[in-house]
Design a protein around this motif. Structure first.
Motif, short mmCIF file in Angstrom:
data_model
loop_
_atom_site.label_atom_id
_atom_site.label_comp_id
_atom_site.label_asym_id
_atom_site.label_seq_id
_atom_site.Cartn_x
_atom_site.Cartn_y
_atom_site.Cartn_z
N SER A 1 115.48 55.34 61.31
CA SER A 1 116.82 55.85 61.62
C SER A 1 117.81 55.75 60.47
N ALA A 2 117.39 55.15 59.37
CA ALA A 2 118.33 54.92 58.26
C ALA A 2 118.49 56.18 57.39
N ILE A 3 118.88 57.26 58.03
CA ILE A 3 119.05 58.54 57.33
C ILE A 3 120.12 58.38 56.24
N GLY A 4 119.80 58.82 55.04
CA GLY A 4 120.74 58.71 53.92
C GLY A 4 120.42 57.54 53.00
N ALA A 5 119.68 56.57 53.51
CA ALA A 5 119.27 55.45 52.65
C ALA A 5 118.05 55.88 51.82
N ASP A 6 117.69 55.04 50.87
CA ASP A 6 116.54 55.34 50.01
C ASP A 6 115.27 55.46 50.85
N SER A 7 114.59 56.58 50.75
CA SER A 7 113.45 56.85 51.61
C SER A 7 112.31 55.87 51.38
N ARG A 8 112.07 55.51 50.13
CA ARG A 8 110.98 54.57 49.85
C ARG A 8 111.26 53.20 50.48
N ARG A 9 112.49 52.74 50.38
CA ARG A 9 112.82 51.46 50.99
C ARG A 9 112.70 51.52 52.51
N ARG A 10 113.07 52.64 53.08
CA ARG A 10 112.96 52.81 54.53
C ARG A 10 111.51 52.69 54.98
N ILE A 11 110.62 53.41 54.32
CA ILE A 11 109.24 53.41 54.76
C ILE A 11 108.53 52.10 54.40
N GLU A 12 108.98 51.43 53.34
CA GLU A 12 108.43 50.11 53.05
C GLU A 12 108.76 49.13 54.17
N GLN A 13 109.96 49.24 54.73
CA GLN A 13 110.32 48.38 55.85
C GLN A 13 109.49 48.71 57.08
N GLN A 14 109.25 49.98 57.32
CA GLN A 14 108.36 50.35 58.42
C GLN A 14 106.97 49.78 58.22
N GLU A 15 106.47 49.82 56.99
CA GLU A 15 105.13 49.29 56.74
C GLU A 15 105.09 47.78 56.91
N ARG A 16 106.18 47.10 56.57
CA ARG A 16 106.25 45.66 56.84
C ARG A 16 106.21 45.41 58.34
N VAL B 1 107.29 61.96 69.22
CA VAL B 1 107.00 62.92 68.14
C VAL B 1 105.99 62.25 67.22
N TYR B 2 105.12 63.05 66.62
CA TYR B 2 103.97 62.49 65.95
C TYR B 2 103.88 62.86 64.47
N SER B 3 104.99 63.31 63.93
CA SER B 3 105.08 63.58 62.50
C SER B 3 106.27 62.83 61.92
N ALA B 4 106.03 62.13 60.81
CA ALA B 4 107.12 61.41 60.14
C ALA B 4 108.18 62.35 59.60
N GLY B 5 107.82 63.62 59.42
CA GLY B 5 108.78 64.58 58.92
C GLY B 5 110.00 64.74 59.81
N PHE B 6 109.88 64.41 61.09
CA PHE B 6 111.02 64.46 62.01
C PHE B 6 112.13 63.53 61.54
N PHE B 7 111.76 62.44 60.86
CA PHE B 7 112.73 61.45 60.40
C PHE B 7 112.91 61.46 58.88
N PHE B 8 111.86 61.84 58.13
CA PHE B 8 111.91 61.80 56.67
C PHE B 8 112.02 63.19 56.05
N HIS B 9 112.01 64.23 56.87
CA HIS B 9 112.20 65.61 56.43
C HIS B 9 111.19 65.96 55.32
N TYR C 1 110.58 64.47 52.48
CA TYR C 1 110.10 63.36 51.66
C TYR C 1 108.71 62.93 52.13
N MET C 2 107.79 62.78 51.20
CA MET C 2 106.43 62.31 51.52
C MET C 2 105.92 61.42 50.40
N ASP C 3 105.37 60.28 50.76
CA ASP C 3 104.66 59.43 49.82
C ASP C 3 103.49 58.79 50.56
N ASP C 4 102.82 57.84 49.93
CA ASP C 4 101.63 57.27 50.54
C ASP C 4 101.93 56.56 51.86
N LEU C 5 103.06 55.86 51.94
CA LEU C 5 103.37 55.10 53.14
C LEU C 5 103.89 56.00 54.26
#
Length: 252
Positions: free
Chosen positions: A74-89, A150-158, A160-164
């Motif tokens: 939900s942290a739209i506007g924040a750094d995408s990598r940091r967002r997904i790193e927190q999800q992975e944690r 919803v089953y695609s991360a694109g709904f939240f990350f638009h 942006y795509m990386d390994d995580l």
């Protein structure tokens, strides 16, 4: 009904995490809250009330966890990598710490040494989590009830795509999964229920569930139950209350 509250430190998240357990024995069920939700929301929105007969009969024991959605999805506007790193944690908190803890509580409650794989469930964003955790770790979870996810991360990350992001985007990693991947046999021997209404606020969820159905069929996984409810069925708690009772009655 037996209800217990826990607050325990997570090494993965470097913080205390809270959860509640409902029931004295039965199939262990991991419940993810809806978007930005808390571990007590399932109770506050009367989901515990409607499934109380299953809990009190000893058929199911619920483990309702907290989320970190405000720092990740939900942290739209924040750094995408940091967002997904927190999800992975958060993912590792659940898979490396919480599941083992829940199974320990459940094993003691059931009075035996058998470790049961868990059912996972949730509504809306909770359904997204439930599906992602089930498909990433079917060795830990042998069933899923996903309501309006919803089953695609694109709904939240638009865009942006990386390994995580990829690893947390169910449609992406399932689409690319080789036909000889061992997880596919796990899926074929699991119980999978995906449901969506056709009413207000469900359009994106209908499209996402359609895609999930097609991807699973393309992998030779045809045992998942995809259920579409009526035009009056909205993306809201009163309908999720009806759905969870209906599906638990079929699954347990």
């Amino acid at each position: 009904m037996k209800i217990e509250y826990f607050k325990e430190y997570s090494q993965c998240l470097n913080r205390d995490m809270e959860f509640k357990v409902y029931g004295h024995k039965g199939k262990p069920c991991l419940v993810f809250p809806a978007q930005d939700g808390r571990f007590y929301d399932y109770e506050n929105f009367h989901m515990i009330d409607v499934i109380a007969p299953f809990i009190e009969a000893g058929k199911i024991q619920l483990f309702c966890v907290d989320s970190v959605d405000k720092e990740s999805w939900s942290a739209i506007g924040a750094d995408s990598r940091r967002r997904i790193e927190q999800q992975e944690r958060f993912y590792h908190y659940i898979t490396d710490e919480f599941v083992m803890r829940a199974q320990e509580i459940n094993r003691i409650a059931n009075g035996d040494d058998h470790v049961q794989p868990m059912l996972t469930t949730g509504c809306s964003m909770g359904a997204t989590h439930a599906a992602n955790f089930f498909f990433r770790r079917p060795d830990l979870f042998d069933s899923v009830i996903s309501l309006s996810g919803v089953y695609s991360a694109g709904f939240f990350f638009h865009d942006y795509m990386d390994d995580l992001v990829y690893q947390n985007s169910t449609l992406n990693y399932l689409q690319d999964m080789p036909l000889d991947h061992p997880w596919l046999n796990y899926y074929r021997n699991s119980k999978m229920i995906f449901c969506v209404g056709r009413g207000r606020w469900e359009e994106a969820m209908i499209h996402s569930m359609d895609r999930l159905h097609q991807v699973l069929l393309s992998k030779g996984v045809d045992n998942a139950w995809f259920d579409y409810w009526g035009l009056d069925v909205d993306h809201d708690w009163p309908w999720w209350q009806k759905q969870i009772v209906y599906f638990l009655d079929k699954l347990l």
